[in-house]
Scaffold this motif. Structure first.
Motif, PDB file in Angstrom:
ATOM      1  N   PHE B 216      49.316  92.155  76.209  1.00 44.36           N
ATOM      2  CA  PHE B 216      50.417  92.567  75.628  1.00 44.36           C
ATOM      3  C   PHE B 216      51.694  92.017  76.515  1.00 44.36           C
ATOM      4  CE2 PHE B 216      48.600  95.868  72.659  1.00 44.36           C
ATOM      5  CZ  PHE B 216      49.069  95.072  71.279  1.00 44.36           C
ATOM      6  N   ILE B 219      51.875  88.439  76.717  1.00 45.35           N
ATOM      7  CA  ILE B 219      52.389  87.725  75.636  1.00 45.35           C
ATOM      8  C   ILE B 219      53.904  87.878  75.369  1.00 45.35           C
ATOM      9  CG2 ILE B 219      52.273  88.091  72.859  1.00 45.35           C
ATOM     10  CD1 ILE B 219      49.285  88.578  73.227  1.00 45.35           C
ATOM     11  N   ASP B 220      54.173  89.205  75.555  1.00 44.80           N
ATOM     12  CA  ASP B 220      55.799  89.568  75.382  1.00 44.80           C
ATOM     13  C   ASP B 220      56.568  88.749  76.368  1.00 44.80           C
ATOM     14  OD1 ASP B 220      55.266  90.804  73.288  1.00 44.80           O
ATOM     15  OD2 ASP B 220      54.949  92.733  74.319  1.00 44.80           O
ATOM     16  N   ASN B 221      56.097  88.906  77.994  1.00 43.73           N
ATOM     17  CA  ASN B 221      57.141  88.361  78.730  1.00 43.73           C
ATOM     18  C   ASN B 221      56.818  87.265  79.712  1.00 43.73           C
ATOM     19  OD1 ASN B 221      58.941  90.754  78.951  1.00 43.73           O
ATOM     20  ND2 ASN B 221      57.142  91.794  78.886  1.00 43.73           N
TER      21      ASN B 221
END
Lengths: 644, 369
Positions: B216, B219-221
């Motif tokens: 996660f 993907i986000d950062n």
């Protein structure tokens, strides 16, 4: 931008969102009032409910809770001298003396007004900052964080109660206590003495409750009467408090700014922001004579800062997915649960969510402060009750709060041991705030120094922000060295000339402090140098400062009287009660023990008749049980568990 | 449960009151009837504090157990952090009865301490049976400034110090250092990171130039950084399929997994001790990063009830949707599959164990407590 902001406000005010916000605020106030329960526990409590909610309502609930914690935790700090959470320790310094002087309402009103304005400024800072914060936050690397840590440590100067050698020794002691657990570089255990409990480090809540709450309880018990030495001030006390905060507008603004900045920089931790705000308030004040004895500015500064901190802490949470405080750490997880992914896309794609958060923050701050001001007249009555009646509930709440740190028996044993030690410190006029500051900053001091040198060699000293922070620290040290502020709050202040224990006792304590330094060195003797360096340097400093602090003690001629004993018989008896509660809990579990303990205590110490005593004891465990049930919290278990 | 008003009001009657309380408690804690949890309270021990990944994972399973176990029991989470997850793990080992009423939600940290033989560990995975497990993925990436496009090119870089931010040599970073070393990348550790997110921030600042993040967080950062050319992924840690074979991470099908990269660099697939160390520590830290377990002595009907509940949940589309949102695009190991994963994740030969200990001491001056 403006339409998006207004649209977000519309969302918040429509449907059940406002109701959810109120639920969050309500839980936040209860969790905030209870010592030991902070943002982390409160947020975790909400998580199971967040699963099924629509994102906007879930956000409103979580932010509502987060926003008011720093408002509500003021009650116990001011009225009882028990830090309501990690963020309101500094409030005790002047808030409690004010309550003792019968000005509890005024202090609370000033605190809530400061919290309200601080919280709004924090929300404003988040609004203006969130779009441009990315490069600014990235400017703070290990060297800058190291200098911020050093700046925080420089507050020790004004918090040493006029004896800076003892202040430095106490700060060193805190740094060593903060070192307990695995060394960051090699994983070698330090100062754990093979205890599994200590291998995770000493919890901050346990230290704070032991350091401030227990000694205050025992000291208060040693004199009859209520907390407030004088009858409560005029009913208009709370109006006076509001006026105080407005009169010190510049202080509120500066403290809120400190709160925002410290909150926004991940890595420093929120627990020190109240001390920094308090310390700078003292440094900047022209007349410092009342600080530590009940100066309203000493309440306003930390309260404005700790509410503003949450707005600041949301900046890195939202744009980096990196929490700036314990509460925002759980919020981060909550956001993921409702399908919001914090990160760089937050300010581009999800800006309406950001505005929703900001409005929730602002609104919750307003509502929270109003509710707290509303219940102040009722709650502040506790300062007019005979303390012996309050004491069993206070002791039970402190134990309950300490146990929430890791839900381990070690919490209870540690809080009592620290409490006894802190009582000796208090008696001997050794300052305790520097110890706490050292403890909070210990991890950063070691790790950031290590990382700075690893990454930049000695070049780190030349970075521009580092230079600015060095200058600020120099100014802080300069002002700190000039001020003499009493940091020993509480009983002595009402006592006129405080009597002190004699020279032998003073020397014994100083030697004991130095011995801890020596123990830290001995403990780290055989581990790799990189893990040994910090305990060696700090341990040596503790020994040196302790030794130097003895000089003035021995230079003045001894008083003719032998001095006050450290523990009077009644102090021993009162600590005996606490240890007794612990022993009973080990046998039959917490709640039945609290019932028996409270009944016996009220009979023997408060001289209450059996019937009302039992009714009161029943009420105490009734409240504790309800809290435990509602918050799904565990109580310490005994060998035989009569109850849960 | 007990009404405070029920306390006797006549003095000196508290003994009666205590006796009554004791009787009530005894009545409540009668042993569970086989495979029916009506009115029972099940406790999930989370050996970490509130708010972390392990806590979320444990809490994710609260409604699952409540909804799918026979009798719809009440399920509560009990956080017991500290001691590198050993306090909660030990509490479970010393207190769990074989009645299915206490579960342990363990994770990578607790698995690693167990594998390394940490002296604080009193729990024994061989004495547990796992009923659910979750994998997590991880992506290793380097700074775009290096100009390298693959792990091989990174290994060939000269005159560049690769700085990796670590929580400590005996943390999960052990696997990163070990795996990188096997493909010729000697990363310099920068210790003292509070967590993976600290390292990511330091990477973004430019202080570090090699780092890994779990799915996660990547993907986000990190993906935005990759799009800007500031970061380049070099491998994923991979994923174990149901047969226990290392395959590409379904979240990142275009990025080679470590096994592929190893073969590329060394000309032969992983084998022998390297394979054993990688597979067990990988499974402990990624492949079966989270495990939900109970005492192995638990009667078969209770274990079966759990397994059935887990398999029913897995087949439920509502669960699937929620799971994907919270736990990512990975298959959950439910029932017997979880037990298989546990066995891979918690078994390592004494030879491999001592080889790792020697390597830790030699390379980092580090020790296992």
């Amino acid at each position: 931008m403006l339409d998006q902001a207004l649209a977000a406000l519309g969302t918040l005010l429509s449907g059940t969102h406002l109701l959810h916000l109120l639920v969050g605020v309500g839980i936040g106030i209860i969790v905030g009032i209870l010592p030991g329960l902070g943002g982390t526990a409160g947020m975790a409590l909400l998580l199971p409910f967040v699963f099924g909610m629509d994102p906007a309502s879930a956000l409103a609930t979580m932010i509502g809770l987060l926003a008011v914690l720093a408002t509500a935790d003021t009650f116990t700090s001011v009225l009882m001298g028990i830090p309501g959470s990690a963020g309101s320790q500094a409030t005790v310094m002047d808030g409690f003396p004010l309550a003792r002087a019968g000005k509890g309402r005024q202090a609370l009103a000033a605190a809530f007004a400061a919290s309200l304005i601080g919280g709004l400024l924090g929300a404003l800072a988040l609004t203006g900052f969130v779009q441009i914060a990315r490069p600014l936050v990235l400017m703070f690397g290990a060297p800058e964080l190291l200098m911020l840590t050093v700046f925080g440590l420089s507050m020790v100067g004004v918090l040493s109660g006029g004896n800076w050698l003892r202040g430095l020794a106490a700060c060193g002691l805190g740094l060593l206590l903060g070192n307990i657990g695995p060394a960051p570089a090699t994983g070698h255990m330090r100062l754990t003495f093979d205890s599994i409990y200590l291998s995770g480090g000493l919890p901050l809540v346990v230290l704070a409750l032991g350091l401030f709450a227990l000694p205050e309880i025992v000291d208060l018990l040693s004199r009859t009467g209520a907390i407030a030495l004088r009858a409560a001030a005029l009913r208009s006390g709370w109006l006076q408090g509001l006026r105080d905060t407005l009169c010190h507008w510049a202080l509120v603004r500066r403290s809120a700014l400190i709160g925002c900045i410290v909150g926004a920089i991940p890595g420093l931790g929120g627990a020190v922001v109240d001390w920094i705000a308090y310390g700078t308030a003292v440094q900047a004040a022209r007349d410092k004579s009342r600080f530590g004895k009940g100066d309203i500015r000493g309440v306003i500064a930390p309260e404005a800062a700790n509410n503003a901190k949450e707005g600041g802490a949301l900046v890195p949470t939202l744009i980096f997915g990196i929490p700036g405080s314990g509460g925002t750490a759980v919020l981060l997880g909550g956001l993921v649960l409702i399908g919001i992914q914090p990160g760089p896309r937050m300010v581009t794609q999800d800006i309406d969510t950001v505005y929703l958060i900001i409005w929730s923050l602002a609104l919750a701050n307003v509502i929270g402060a109003m509710v707290c001001i509303g219940i102040t007249p009722l709650v502040s009555r506790v300062t007019e009750i005979n303390y012996a009646i309050l004491a069993p509930a206070m002791i039970a709440i402190v134990m309950f709060g300490a146990f929430q740190a890791t839900r381990n028996w070690g919490d209870l044993i540690a809080v009592v041991l620290i409490g006894v030690t802190a009582f000796v410190f208090k008696r001997m006029h050794w300052p305790r705030p520097p110890l706490l500051i050292g403890f909070v900053l210990a991890g950063g001091a070691e790790v950031y120094l290590y990382q700075s040198v690893q990454l930049y060699g000695m070049e780190w000293l030349g970075r521009p922000i580092v230079l600015i922070l060095i200058a600020l620290t120099a100014v802080s040290v300069f002002f700190g060295a000039r001020s003499k502020v009493s940091t020993e709050t509480g009983v002595d202040s009402g006592d006129g000339l405080a009597r002190r224990p004699g020279r032998v006792a003073q020397t014994a304590l100083t030697v004991a402090v130095a011995a801890v330094g020596a123990a830290a060195i001995a403990d780290a003797w055989n581990i790799p140098w990189i893990s040994r360096l910090f305990p060696f340097v700090v341990g040596s400093a503790v020994i040196a400062f302790a030794a130097l602090s003895l000089l003035p003690e021995w230079r003045v001629p001894a008083l003719s009287s032998p001095g006050q004993p450290v523990f009077e018989p009644r102090n021993v008896r009162h600590f005996g009660w606490i240890v007794g509660l612990l022993g009973l809990t080990a046998a039959i579990g917490f709640l039945p023990s609290v019932f028996l303990f409270s009944t016996a205590f009220l009979l023997a110490e408060a001289r209450i008749r059996p019937l009302p005593a039992m009714a009161m004891a029943a009420a105490i465990i009734g409240v504790l049980w309800t809290l435990g049930y509602a918050l799904t919290i565990r109580f310490p278990a005994g060998l035989v568990n009569l109850w849960f | 449960m007990t009404d405070p008003r029920a306390i006797p009001v006549r003095p000196a009657r508290w003994i009666t009151f205590l006796a009554a309380t004791a009787a009530m408690t005894a009545a409540v804690t009668l042993p569970a009837r086989a495979a029916d949890f009506s009115g029972e309270t099940i406790e999930i021990i989370v050996p970490a504090s509130e708010g972390g990944g392990t806590d979320f994972w444990g809490r994710f399973y609260v409604p699952v157990l409540q909804d799918y176990l026979p009798g719809n029991p009440t399920v509560v989470v009990r956080n017991m952090g500290g001691g590198g997850h050993t306090i909660g793990g030990n509490f479970f080992a010393n207190n769990a009865e074989p009645d299915g009423l206490m579960l342990l939600a363990s994770s990578g940290t607790g698995h690693f301490n167990y594998l390394l033989g940490d002296s604080r560990v009193q729990y024994e995975f061989n004495d547990m049976v796992s009923v659910a497990g979750s994998p997590v993925g991880g992506v290793m990436y380097v700074s775009g400034d290096l100009g390298a496009e693959s792990a091989g090119e990174v290994a060939d870089l000269e005159g560049v110090t690769l700085r990796y931010g670590s929580q400590g040599p005996t943390s999960q970073d052990l696997l990163s250092f070990y795996a990188l070393e096997q493909i010729g990348i000697m990363a310099q550790p920068i210790f003292g990171m509070g967590g993976r997110s600290d390292a990511r921030l330091a990477f973004e600042r430019g202080d570090l130039n090699i780092d890994y993040q779990s799915t996660f967080s990547y993907i986000d950062n990190v993906q935005p950084l990759v799009e800007q050319g500031d970061a380049v992924p070099i491998f994923t840690f991979g994923l174990l399929n149901d047969e226990g074979v290392l395959v590409r991470d379904p979240a990142f099908p275009d990025i080679p997994h470590y096994g592929e990269v190893y073969e590329q660099v060394n000309g032969a697939p992983m084998s022998g001790q390297v394979e054993e160390v990688y597979m067990s520590f990988f499974t402990a830290g990624f492949g079966a990063q989270k495990l939900l377990s109970m005492p192995a002595a638990t009667p078969a009907d209770i274990v079966d009830a759990y397994n059935e509940a887990m398999l029913t949940a897995k087949a439920d589309p509502a669960f699937q949707e929620r799971r994907e949102e919270v736990l990512g695009p990975y298959p959950q190991f439910m029932g017997p599959a979880a037990e298989r994963m546990k066995q891979i994740a918690t078994s390592v030969s004494p030879e491999a164990k001592s080889a790792v200990a020697e390597w830790l001491a030699e390379r980092f001056d580090a020790t296992v407590n």
